[in-house]
Write an enzyme that holds these catalytic residues in place. Structure first.
Site, PDB file in Angstrom:
ATOM      1  N   LEU A 268       0.823  -1.213   0.000  1.00  0.00           N
ATOM      2  CA  LEU A 268       0.000   0.000   0.000  1.00  0.00           C
ATOM      3  C   LEU A 268       0.852   1.256   0.000  1.00  0.00           C
ATOM      4  CD1 LEU A 268      -2.761  -0.881   2.607  1.00  0.00           C
ATOM      5  CD2 LEU A 268      -2.569  -1.554   0.208  1.00  0.00           C
TER       6      LEU A 268
ATOM      7  N   LYS B 188       8.563  -7.880   0.008  1.00  0.00           N
ATOM      8  CA  LYS B 188       8.145  -6.606   0.605  1.00  0.00           C
ATOM      9  C   LYS B 188       9.342  -5.759   1.023  1.00  0.00           C
ATOM     10  CE  LYS B 188       5.735  -3.454   2.793  1.00  0.00           C
ATOM     11  NZ  LYS B 188       4.991  -2.416   2.075  1.00  0.00           N
TER      12      LYS B 188
ATOM     13  N   PHE C  71      10.404   8.131  -8.568  1.00  0.00           N
ATOM     14  CA  PHE C  71      11.195   8.109  -7.337  1.00  0.00           C
ATOM     15  C   PHE C  71      12.584   8.730  -7.518  1.00  0.00           C
ATOM     16  CE2 PHE C  71       7.863   5.182  -6.288  1.00  0.00           C
ATOM     17  CZ  PHE C  71       7.650   5.379  -4.933  1.00  0.00           C
ATOM     18  N   LEU C  72      12.766   9.486  -8.601  1.00  0.00           N
ATOM     19  CA  LEU C  72      14.009  10.229  -8.778  1.00  0.00           C
ATOM     20  C   LEU C  72      13.742  11.717  -8.561  1.00  0.00           C
ATOM     21  CD1 LEU C  72      15.881   8.646 -11.845  1.00  0.00           C
ATOM     22  CD2 LEU C  72      16.520   8.550  -9.437  1.00  0.00           C
TER      23      LEU C  72
ATOM     24  N   CYS D 226       6.878   3.342   7.331  1.00  0.00           N
ATOM     25  CA  CYS D 226       7.301   2.115   6.649  1.00  0.00           C
ATOM     26  C   CYS D 226       8.761   2.148   6.206  1.00  0.00           C
ATOM     27  CB  CYS D 226       6.392   1.842   5.454  1.00  0.00           C
ATOM     28  SG  CYS D 226       4.699   1.418   5.907  1.00  0.00           S
TER      29      CYS D 226
ATOM     30  N   LYS E 296       4.146  12.964   3.586  1.00  0.00           N
ATOM     31  CA  LYS E 296       3.796  13.015   2.173  1.00  0.00           C
ATOM     32  C   LYS E 296       2.401  13.600   2.059  1.00  0.00           C
ATOM     33  CE  LYS E 296       2.446   9.369  -0.062  1.00  0.00           C
ATOM     34  NZ  LYS E 296       2.355   8.042  -0.697  1.00  0.00           N
TER      35      LYS E 296
END
Length: 433
Positions: free
Chosen positions: A150, A204, A249-250, A260, A323
């Protein structure tokens, strides 16, 4: 199917609601009576887009109920373990007390052929240990490890429409039962990977380790960009066109946080050391160090923007959650930056669309306002640290009318630097000239 979800925190509440939305008969179990009461009344105890709607729908139909009594899960065919695995108080390892307690609590209530499904993120080897324990206590039941993937802010969609399903199984029966739970996703073509316990657990933590590494890599490049005058955003765009790398993700900035990624990469490193393979994941310690260093870089930029001292300067901090689309402030870089600036003597005015209550509970020493305009009014410096849509959409000309000084730190590199500079602002980003 008849399903129980044990643990109704972030993961469990979403999973229980989504399973009921799919048509299953679900009972959510938690030891916190206040949480159970809120959920039973259709009130999510945290902010997650879409959760309130499916929670209200499922409770209204009667397909979803909540209880503090584990015995109410006795008639379930499938029991999901969705409890937390926080970082241990005295080490980087995962604290498995809640997983073990949930497992031991449900075992006496397992019906013939029942399935225990682990959703929690655990160190590799945990499922094998629990499977051995289950064979002793309830050989008529089975265990599957079915990790969750998630994303906060997208958790409802990720549960209803997962990008993959991973089953760590000990027998074929377990996989066939879980197929019934996820029938809608499987019929929609969701990839399904059936493997052993250890591989499922590693999927994971390896995924989280890779994402964390990618984020810290571009943040490391932002340090080099600062030293050379290069633009890390243009750099990311250029290398992101390589299909082997990809652009996602850059994004250089103040780094990752939340409940997490930080604790999961630390727990992964600790587990590798327990296995005698600590050197294999030694790089994750540097990934963690780079990530934490980004917070200090944002603070240093703020100090530099105010000519070497933030003492008694009014600073508007935009965002406290780790976030956007979340009220989660656990290990939040944004909140950490605000606290550090306060510690240096700044008059910090923090705001956030959803996270103020949680932030205030952790750091009451900060001043919080609910209005972005109020936070900006009279500010000597603006620091954007959570990329909420409303902050990305700020108009530099209109914003200039509110502040005392046209200085802004873009801690997420999401603003148009040229537009802000054209409006008379002193703009500073992370790794941007």
């Amino acid at each position: 199917m008849r399903i129980s979800v044990i643990g109704c925190g972030y993961l469990g509440a979403v999973h229980a609601s989504a399973m009921a939305e799919l048509g299953h008969d679900v009972v959510g179990i938690d030891v916190d009576p206040a949480k159970i009461a809120a959920l039973a009344a259709g009130r999510p105890p945290f902010f997650e887009p879409g959760l309130a709607e499916i929670l209200a729908s499922a409770t209204a139909t009667g397909r979803l109920r909540f209880s503090a009594d584990i015995a109410d899960a006795a008639d379930a065919e499938v029991h999901f373990l969705a409890v937390g695995t926080p970082q241990a108080a005295d080490s980087n390892a995962a604290d498995l007390r809640f997983v073990d307690a949930a497992f031991e609590a449900v075992v006496p209530h397992l019906a013939e052929g029942a399935l225990i499904v682990g959703k929690s993120t655990v160190p590799v080897g945990t499922a094998g240990r629990l499977a051995g324990r289950l064979a002793e206590l309830a050989p008529h039941a089975s265990l599957v490890w079915n990790p969750e993937f998630l994303r906060e802010g997208y958790a409802v969609r990720d549960t209803l429409e997962p990008d993959r399903l991973v089953y760590g199984v000990g027998d074929d029966h377990a996989a066939s039962v879980l197929d019934q739970v996820y029938r809608a996703a499987i019929e929609a073509g969701t990839p399904r990977i059936v493997t052993d316990y250890a591989t499922a657990e590693l999927v994971k933590v390896a995924a989280n380790a890779f994402l964390a590494t990618k984020i810290s890599f571009i943040n490391a490049m932002s340090e080099i960009a600062d030293a050379t005058g290069a633009d890390v955003t243009a750099l990311a765009d250029a290398i992101g066109h390589d299909a082997r790398i990809g652009r996602r993700f850059l994004n250089a900035g103040v780094g990752f946080g939340g409940g997490c990624l930080p604790k999961d990469i630390r727990a992964f490193t600790a587990r590798a050391e327990e296995l005698g393979r600590g050197e294999a994941l030694a790089f994750l310690r540097e990934v963690d160090a780079i990530n934490l260093r980004q917070r200090q870089r944002a603070v240093d930029l703020a100090v530099a923007a105010l000519d070497g001292s933030v003492h008694r300067k009014r600073i508007a901090v935009l965002g406290v959650t780790f976030k956007p689309e979340s009220d989660d402030v656990r290990d939040s870089p944004a909140l950490d930056v605000a606290v550090q600036l306060k510690g240096l003597g700044a008059d910090v005015i923090a705001t956030d669309p959803e996270g103020i209550d949680n932030a205030r509970a952790r750091h009451p020493q900060l001043d919080y306002v609910t209005s972005t305009r109020e936070a900006l009014r009279g500010a000597d410096l603006v620091v954007l640290v959570t990329e909420w849509r409303e902050y990305r959409a700020l108009d530099p000309v209109e914003t200039a009318r509110l502040v005392a000084g046209r200085r802004i730190i873009d801690g997420r590199n999401v603003l148009d630097a040229d537009a802000w500079r054209a409006a008379g602002w002193e703009y500073r980003g992370i790794g941007r000239p």
